[in-house]
Every structure is written in structure tokens, then in C-alpha cells.
Design a protein around this motif. Structure first.
Motif, PDB file in Angstrom:
ATOM      1  N   TRP A 172     -64.111  41.635 -30.722  1.00 56.43           N
ATOM      2  CA  TRP A 172     -63.756  40.235 -30.964  1.00 56.43           C
ATOM      3  C   TRP A 172     -63.564  40.045 -32.467  1.00 56.43           C
ATOM      4  CZ3 TRP A 172     -62.570  36.572 -27.495  1.00 56.43           C
ATOM      5  CH2 TRP A 172     -62.982  36.750 -26.177  1.00 56.43           C
ATOM      6  N   PHE A 173     -62.477  39.390 -32.808  1.00 56.11           N
ATOM      7  CA  PHE A 173     -62.161  39.062 -34.189  1.00 56.11           C
ATOM      8  C   PHE A 173     -61.984  37.553 -34.286  1.00 56.11           C
ATOM      9  CE2 PHE A 173     -61.113  43.176 -36.242  1.00 56.11           C
ATOM     10  CZ  PHE A 173     -61.226  44.002 -35.143  1.00 56.11           C
ATOM     11  N   ARG A 174     -62.040  37.038 -35.487  1.00 51.06           N
ATOM     12  CA  ARG A 174     -61.740  35.631 -35.693  1.00 51.06           C
ATOM     13  C   ARG A 174     -60.946  35.464 -36.986  1.00 51.06           C
ATOM     14  NH1 ARG A 174     -67.871  33.454 -36.903  1.00 51.06           N
ATOM     15  NH2 ARG A 174     -68.087  34.309 -39.035  1.00 51.06           N
ATOM     16  N   GLN A 175     -60.206  34.377 -37.002  1.00 49.07           N
ATOM     17  CA  GLN A 175     -59.411  34.067 -38.177  1.00 49.07           C
ATOM     18  C   GLN A 175     -59.530  32.576 -38.479  1.00 49.07           C
ATOM     19  OE1 GLN A 175     -55.335  35.390 -37.972  1.00 49.07           O
ATOM     20  NE2 GLN A 175     -55.155  35.371 -40.203  1.00 49.07           N
ATOM     21  N   GLU A 202     -61.020  38.774 -39.257  1.00 50.84           N
ATOM     22  CA  GLU A 202     -62.194  39.601 -39.506  1.00 50.84           C
ATOM     23  C   GLU A 202     -62.903  39.922 -38.191  1.00 50.84           C
ATOM     24  OE1 GLU A 202     -64.996  37.401 -41.890  1.00 50.84           O
ATOM     25  OE2 GLU A 202     -65.287  35.865 -40.365  1.00 50.84           O
ATOM     26  N   VAL A 203     -63.571  41.069 -38.193  1.00 52.82           N
ATOM     27  CA  VAL A 203     -64.298  41.454 -36.998  1.00 52.82           C
ATOM     28  C   VAL A 203     -65.549  40.587 -36.844  1.00 52.82           C
ATOM     29  CG1 VAL A 203     -65.680  43.230 -38.147  1.00 52.82           C
ATOM     30  CG2 VAL A 203     -65.190  43.419 -35.697  1.00 52.82           C
ATOM     31  N   VAL A 204     -65.844  40.245 -35.608  1.00 50.01           N
ATOM     32  CA  VAL A 204     -67.069  39.516 -35.282  1.00 50.01           C
ATOM     33  C   VAL A 204     -68.041  40.446 -34.571  1.00 50.01           C
ATOM     34  CG1 VAL A 204     -68.037  37.621 -33.942  1.00 50.01           C
ATOM     35  CG2 VAL A 204     -65.853  37.325 -35.123  1.00 50.01           C
ATOM     36  N   ALA A 205     -67.534  41.143 -33.561  1.00 48.16           N
ATOM     37  CA  ALA A 205     -68.374  42.053 -32.792  1.00 48.16           C
ATOM     38  C   ALA A 205     -67.486  43.087 -32.112  1.00 48.16           C
ATOM     39  CB  ALA A 205     -69.179  41.298 -31.740  1.00 48.16           C
ATOM     40  N   ALA A 206     -68.079  44.237 -31.803  1.00 47.07           N
ATOM     41  CA  ALA A 206     -67.333  45.303 -31.148  1.00 47.07           C
ATOM     42  C   ALA A 206     -68.250  46.022 -30.174  1.00 47.07           C
ATOM     43  CB  ALA A 206     -66.766  46.275 -32.186  1.00 47.07           C
ATOM     44  N   ILE A 207     -67.627  46.677 -29.190  1.00 48.87           N
ATOM     45  CA  ILE A 207     -68.398  47.342 -28.149  1.00 48.87           C
ATOM     46  C   ILE A 207     -67.643  48.575 -27.678  1.00 48.87           C
ATOM     47  CG2 ILE A 207     -67.352  45.951 -26.303  1.00 48.87           C
ATOM     48  CD1 ILE A 207     -70.178  45.838 -25.014  1.00 48.87           C
ATOM     49  N   ASN A 208     -68.385  49.628 -27.372  1.00 52.61           N
ATOM     50  CA  ASN A 208     -67.692  50.832 -26.899  1.00 52.61           C
ATOM     51  C   ASN A 208     -67.410  50.703 -25.402  1.00 52.61           C
ATOM     52  OD1 ASN A 208     -70.383  51.477 -25.915  1.00 52.61           O
ATOM     53  ND2 ASN A 208     -69.635  53.584 -25.711  1.00 52.61           N
ATOM     54  N   THR A 255     -72.874  48.801 -29.781  1.00 53.17           N
ATOM     55  CA  THR A 255     -72.324  47.514 -30.203  1.00 53.17           C
ATOM     56  C   THR A 255     -72.421  47.388 -31.716  1.00 53.17           C
ATOM     57  OG1 THR A 255     -74.457  46.419 -29.872  1.00 53.17           O
ATOM     58  CG2 THR A 255     -72.877  46.330 -28.047  1.00 53.17           C
ATOM     59  N   TYR A 256     -71.608  46.498 -32.240  1.00 54.68           N
ATOM     60  CA  TYR A 256     -71.593  46.222 -33.677  1.00 54.68           C
ATOM     61  C   TYR A 256     -71.427  44.721 -33.860  1.00 54.68           C
ATOM     62  CZ  TYR A 256     -69.635  45.512 -38.294  1.00 54.68           C
ATOM     63  OH  TYR A 256     -69.399  45.045 -39.560  1.00 54.68           O
ATOM     64  N   TYR A 257     -72.104  44.191 -34.875  1.00 58.39           N
ATOM     65  CA  TYR A 257     -71.980  42.775 -35.205  1.00 58.39           C
ATOM     66  C   TYR A 257     -71.788  42.612 -36.704  1.00 58.39           C
ATOM     67  CZ  TYR A 257     -73.850  42.034 -30.538  1.00 58.39           C
ATOM     68  OH  TYR A 257     -74.035  42.042 -29.175  1.00 58.39           O
ATOM     69  N   ALA A 258     -70.926  41.682 -37.062  1.00 52.13           N
ATOM     70  CA  ALA A 258     -70.822  41.303 -38.461  1.00 52.13           C
ATOM     71  C   ALA A 258     -72.144  40.670 -38.890  1.00 52.13           C
ATOM     72  CB  ALA A 258     -69.672  40.321 -38.652  1.00 52.13           C
ATOM     73  N   TYR A 305     -65.250  49.992 -33.377  1.00 50.01           N
ATOM     74  CA  TYR A 305     -64.214  49.897 -34.406  1.00 50.01           C
ATOM     75  C   TYR A 305     -64.224  48.517 -35.031  1.00 50.01           C
ATOM     76  CZ  TYR A 305     -62.960  54.230 -32.259  1.00 50.01           C
ATOM     77  OH  TYR A 305     -63.018  55.510 -31.787  1.00 50.01           O
ATOM     78  N   TYR A 306     -64.032  48.504 -36.376  1.00 45.53           N
ATOM     79  CA  TYR A 306     -64.299  47.282 -37.131  1.00 45.53           C
ATOM     80  C   TYR A 306     -63.089  46.633 -37.758  1.00 45.53           C
ATOM     81  CZ  TYR A 306     -68.405  50.360 -37.378  1.00 45.53           C
ATOM     82  OH  TYR A 306     -69.405  51.244 -37.107  1.00 45.53           O
TER      83      TYR A 306
END
Length: 125
Positions: A35-38, A45-51, A57-60, A106-107
Motif C-alpha cells: 500500500w502506498f499513499r500520495q 510513498e510506501v505505507v506498508a508491504a507484505i510478502n 510485513t513492512y511498515y513506514a 518491497y518499498y
């Protein structure tokens, strides 16, 4: 792969929203997602990512502890639960996908091959 994001809206600060992203492919389990936001006048920009299986998982930093990304491959869906929303969370939120069957996340926007049209989130103070 077509992605359709939904669930945006207007919410007061401190409130919650759940975004959903529906994928068209039958093999969504072969894709990493994010998920990205603008925000107006700013870069996406990236908000969160998941494999692919949700193991990684990844979080800003700006959303850690408030947002949760999850997925349901059987339903071909990715979700973003957003709690304790702040006015600075306002923006258009996009879901993205990348063919990947690893434990990586991925970010950056350049990493992703497929994008949805976005859903607007507005947080009022």
C-alpha cells in the motif's frame, strides 16, 4: 493483473478505516503486495508491504503501531487496517502488486508492476 482499491472516505482524527484491494488474477498467492499513499504536492510513498503469504510485513515509521496490512489469497484480497488516524494520513491510497514468491517485501514504487487506481482518505482534525 488488475487491482481495485476501495474503502476510503472522510474520517475524524482518531478514527479508523479499512482499505481493501481486490486482485483479478487467480494466482494472487504468487504476488507480493503493498500500500502506498500520495498526499497533495508530495511524492507517492510506501505505507506498508507484505510478502506472498503474509509471513513478512513492512511498515513506514509514520504508521507503525497504527496500521496493519494483511491478505487473504483465497479471496485475492489485500487489506490495510488504519487506526488512530491523523490528518497527515490524508492522501490517495494505492495498492500495488509484484510477481514474487519469496519472503521479501518491497518499498519503492519502481519495485511494483501493477497498480490500482487509488482510494481517497481524508482525515479531518
Amino acid at each position: 493483473v488488475q487491482l481495485q482499491a476501495s474503502g476510503g472516505g472522510l474520517v475524524q482524527a482518531g478514527g479508523s478505516l479499512r482499505l481493501s484491494c481486490a486482485a483479478s488474477t487467480r494466482t494472487f498467492g504468487n504476488y507480493a503486495a503493498g500500500w502506498f499513499r500520495q498526499a497533495p504536492g508530495k511524492e507517492r510513498e510506501v505505507v506498508a508491504a507484505i510478502n506472498w503469504n503474509g509471513y513478512t510485513t513492512y511498515y513506514a515509521d509514520s504508521v507503525k503501531g497504527r496500521f496493519t496490512i494483511s491478505r487473504d489469497n483465497a479471496k485475492k484480497m489485500v487489506y490495510l487496517q488504519m487506526n488512530s488516524l491523523k490528518p497527515e494520513d490524508t492522501g490517495v491510497y494505492y495498492c500495488a502488486a509484484k510477481t514474487d514468491y519469496s519472503y521479501s517485501v518491497y518499498y519503492t514504487t519502481k519495485d511494483y508492476d501493477y497498480w490500482g487506481h487509488g482510494t481517497l482518505v481524508t482525515v479531518s482534525s
